[in-house]
Design a protein around this motif. Structure first.
Motif, PDB file in Angstrom:
ATOM      1  N   ALA B 114     -16.292  20.506 105.114  1.00 49.61           N
ATOM      2  CA  ALA B 114     -15.064  20.687 104.316  1.00 49.61           C
ATOM      3  C   ALA B 114     -13.808  20.577 105.161  1.00 49.61           C
ATOM      4  O   ALA B 114     -12.754  20.186 104.658  1.00 49.61           O
ATOM      5  CB  ALA B 114     -15.091  22.048 103.627  1.00 49.61           C
ATOM      6  N   THR B 115     -13.906  20.911 106.436  1.00 50.36           N
ATOM      7  CA  THR B 115     -12.710  20.996 107.272  1.00 50.36           C
ATOM      8  C   THR B 115     -12.673  19.960 108.403  1.00 50.36           C
ATOM      9  O   THR B 115     -11.647  19.810 109.048  1.00 50.36           O
ATOM     10  CB  THR B 115     -12.598  22.408 107.904  1.00 50.36           C
ATOM     11  OG1 THR B 115     -13.805  22.710 108.601  1.00 50.36           O
ATOM     12  CG2 THR B 115     -12.349  23.462 106.846  1.00 50.36           C
ATOM     13  N   TYR B 116     -13.792  19.282 108.656  1.00 50.10           N
ATOM     14  CA  TYR B 116     -13.778  18.247 109.694  1.00 50.10           C
ATOM     15  C   TYR B 116     -12.968  17.063 109.183  1.00 50.10           C
ATOM     16  O   TYR B 116     -13.277  16.487 108.131  1.00 50.10           O
ATOM     17  CB  TYR B 116     -15.215  17.803 110.016  1.00 50.10           C
ATOM     18  CG  TYR B 116     -15.287  16.779 111.134  1.00 50.10           C
ATOM     19  CD1 TYR B 116     -14.937  17.108 112.431  1.00 50.10           C
ATOM     20  CD2 TYR B 116     -15.679  15.479 110.875  1.00 50.10           C
ATOM     21  CE1 TYR B 116     -14.983  16.171 113.447  1.00 50.10           C
ATOM     22  CE2 TYR B 116     -15.740  14.525 111.887  1.00 50.10           C
ATOM     23  CZ  TYR B 116     -15.383  14.884 113.173  1.00 50.10           C
ATOM     24  OH  TYR B 116     -15.431  13.949 114.186  1.00 50.10           O
ATOM     25  N   ARG B 118     -10.311  17.101 107.627  1.00 44.83           N
ATOM     26  CA  ARG B 118      -9.894  17.508 106.279  1.00 44.83           C
ATOM     27  C   ARG B 118     -10.931  17.179 105.196  1.00 44.83           C
ATOM     28  O   ARG B 118     -10.601  17.077 104.026  1.00 44.83           O
ATOM     29  CB  ARG B 118      -8.539  16.910 105.909  1.00 44.83           C
ATOM     30  CG  ARG B 118      -7.410  17.370 106.814  1.00 44.83           C
ATOM     31  CD  ARG B 118      -6.042  17.159 106.161  1.00 44.83           C
ATOM     32  NE  ARG B 118      -4.995  17.564 107.086  1.00 44.83           N
ATOM     33  CZ  ARG B 118      -4.455  16.770 108.003  1.00 44.83           C
ATOM     34  NH1 ARG B 118      -4.852  15.524 108.103  1.00 44.83           N
ATOM     35  NH2 ARG B 118      -3.517  17.218 108.797  1.00 44.83           N
ATOM     36  N   GLY B 119     -12.190  17.050 105.613  1.00 42.70           N
ATOM     37  CA  GLY B 119     -13.243  16.935 104.606  1.00 42.70           C
ATOM     38  C   GLY B 119     -14.016  15.639 104.646  1.00 42.70           C
ATOM     39  O   GLY B 119     -13.461  14.577 104.418  1.00 42.70           O
TER      40      GLY B 119
END
Lengths: 359, 359
Positions: B114-116, B118-119
């Motif tokens: 989800a965060t790598y 920004r997804g």
């Protein structure tokens, strides 16, 4: 006061721009909040926290968390520290985070808001010219030593409240950093806007009317693009004009040793040169170089390894399948994305860095 | 093979459930990926990584990251370590993360995805009964020492591929943990499903037809709710039946000292008792207590401080304005949320813990 409504896939929010508008802060919040945490940096804290506190609703419980000023605060350690602070301050899903500061604070506080309890409301209160860009569009992130903004979310704020009176205290280095994004919005949108910026001397006080006009135009360019492509599937990439090399220079020199905007300014110069070589066209390279020089942008860099820069460009989030993608211009206002071969990139970059600073 | 389509605000994805379906893994991926990173834990790695590798598209570059088995891996340190691994493995925005394991792996790997950058895409390959719940609905998170799942996102997978053959190796403690969520789906949806589970002995081999039926029904209950309320604005809270106290017990005892499901099982018992007291109704408390006991759920706990538990319940993401919210039942299949005063909660919890284990 100028107001612009931005529509995202998940919400709508207003960007308010004007002199002295912080006094109306409470009116610009989209709903009532009982618990508010202000996140700011050590410099902005001294200047503006008390004002913001004063103009927040008096019924709310307000806490303040201060991080050191500078890009180094966009770290996993500060991120985790702020989450811990949010817990200690008893923030719940109906609480609000206020990001008070420049792009670093907006990105960091926004990512805290995006991930605290799977997402709570936040508003951006920018205090730099650069933040006219970063506060709009919902990109939030922290850095990894291997690359800028590698850890983050798309997470729009509930409002952006941009009191341009806060810009009066900006040092010249911050004005340069911010105006790089302003002129970028000119390059990728239209010639008239670009020319107006190229005629502006940013080393002295910029007339407030002109500054507000540039910021509103920059925000309008960005808003128009992010509304059409929030998640950067296609045209949002154009906003990265100058950023592929810019980010690489920034991280190769070490965050804090060159400002974001100054690095992007050089990245744009390179992108213009690559555009001219690729499409055999003429762009206002000289006029832009002259403006950079007149406004004291750093144009000579410490020796940099072309190979290291290219490796960093490949780690850019825009790279695909290990090939570097760059945003180029077919003309002012007509950006495109191009995949560049390693061989071409090596030659172009080697040549560019060789002559940079000697013009 | 049973297939269920789930619609979210951002995508649609299929949940595939069946015996031996891992062989068709490549067919269940929604598109082609050139770079795939499997995230798994030390136990599942030994059992299934080679199978998964074998059935992924042979054209893809595949890497594997292994974290220690157990809830303690849902930490900021493991999260950051995996992001660093993703960078080292050159994952880009078009790459895929495969979450191979139980709820811990799904939550952790999902939050990394989800965060790598920004997804990026991820798929869930659950290997526990518990994960029939956690793999559906898009909640991803890591823990903070002050509370479970306090750091996370709503981020749906691109597919859930649930090969129920992997459940054959589950120890009884994991079956108990998983069946707590199965029976929860019974309590909040309908009497017939609940009664069928109450008649099931989970201490021996559960017939595959029955197990698959329970999992499909549980997934259907969850899917129906999350489609209507993805971001937990209202009815999704019902899925937290038993979790307010359950999470508090889990974190008060320290993650790893009681399984998630076992803690939730006790939380549901408490929620049933509070429901009966609040609405002056009769619920199948005794039948449920008997089923828990027959299936060797822990029903006596080490001494716990009521005040500490209540403080932890207030830190729950569902709490609002420092009041505890609980999901109660007006009857089986009719959940509601109620705010409980500190005084009532103290009395009810004191009484409940006092008699627990002595029945």
């Amino acid at each position: 006061m100028h107001k612009q409504l931005i529509t995202t896939s998940t919400n709508q929010y207003n960007v308010f721009v004007g002199n002295g508008i912080i006094e109306n802060l409470a009116d610009y919040l989209p709903k009532e909040y009982q618990n508010i945490m202000i996140i700011t940096d050590s410099i902005v804290h001294e200047l503006y926290t008390e004002d913001v506190r004063k103009y927040l609703p008096q019924s709310a419980q307000v806490s303040v968390s201060v991080v050191p000023a500078g890009e180094n605060s966009k770290s996993i350690e500060q991120y985790y520290h702020l989450l811990t602070e949010a817990i200690k301050n008893n923030l719940d899903r109906k609480s609000l985070i206020v990001a008070l500061g420049g792009g670093v604070i907006g990105d960091l506080a926004g990512f805290v808001a995006a991930t605290y309890m799977r997402g709570i409301d936040f508003v951006q209160v920018p205090t730099t010219i650069l933040a006219h860009d970063s506060s709009v569009g919902g990109k939030v992130a922290i850095n990894h030593p291997e690359g800028k903004n590698l850890i983050g979310n798309f997470y729009p704020p509930q409002a952006v409240i941009f009191d341009t009176d806060t810009l009066k205290t900006l040092p010249n280095i911050e004005k340069r950093s911010g105006y790089a994004e302003v002129i970028k919005h000119g390059f990728i949108s239209n010639e008239a806007f670009l020319e107006d910026v190229l005629e502006t001397d940013i080393t002295t006080d910029i007339p407030p009317m002109k500054l507000n006009d540039h910021l509103q135009k920059g925000i309008a360019v960005k808003a128009d693009i992010v509304e059409k492509d929030e998640k950067e599937a296609n045209i949002r990439k154009f906003l990265n004009f100058g950023h592929t090399l810019g980010h690489a220079i920034e991280s190769e020199l070490g965050y804090g040793n060159i400002t974001h905007g100054e690095a992007v300014a050089i990245g744009m110069l390179f992108a213009i040169e690559v555009s001219e070589a690729t499409y055999r066209i003429s762009l206002p390279y000289q006029a832009y170089y002259h403006w950079l020089s007149a406004n004291q942008y750093p144009l000579s860099l410490p020796p940099l390894s072309v190979q290291n820069l290219i490796n960093r460009m490949k780690k850019d989030k825009k790279s695909e399948n290990a090939m570097v993608q760059m945003v180029l211009l077919k003309e002012v206002g007509s950006p495109v994305t191009e995949t560049i071969s390693d061989q071409d990139l090596t030659n172009l970059l080697d040549n560019f860095l060789g002559k940079l600073g000697s013009e």
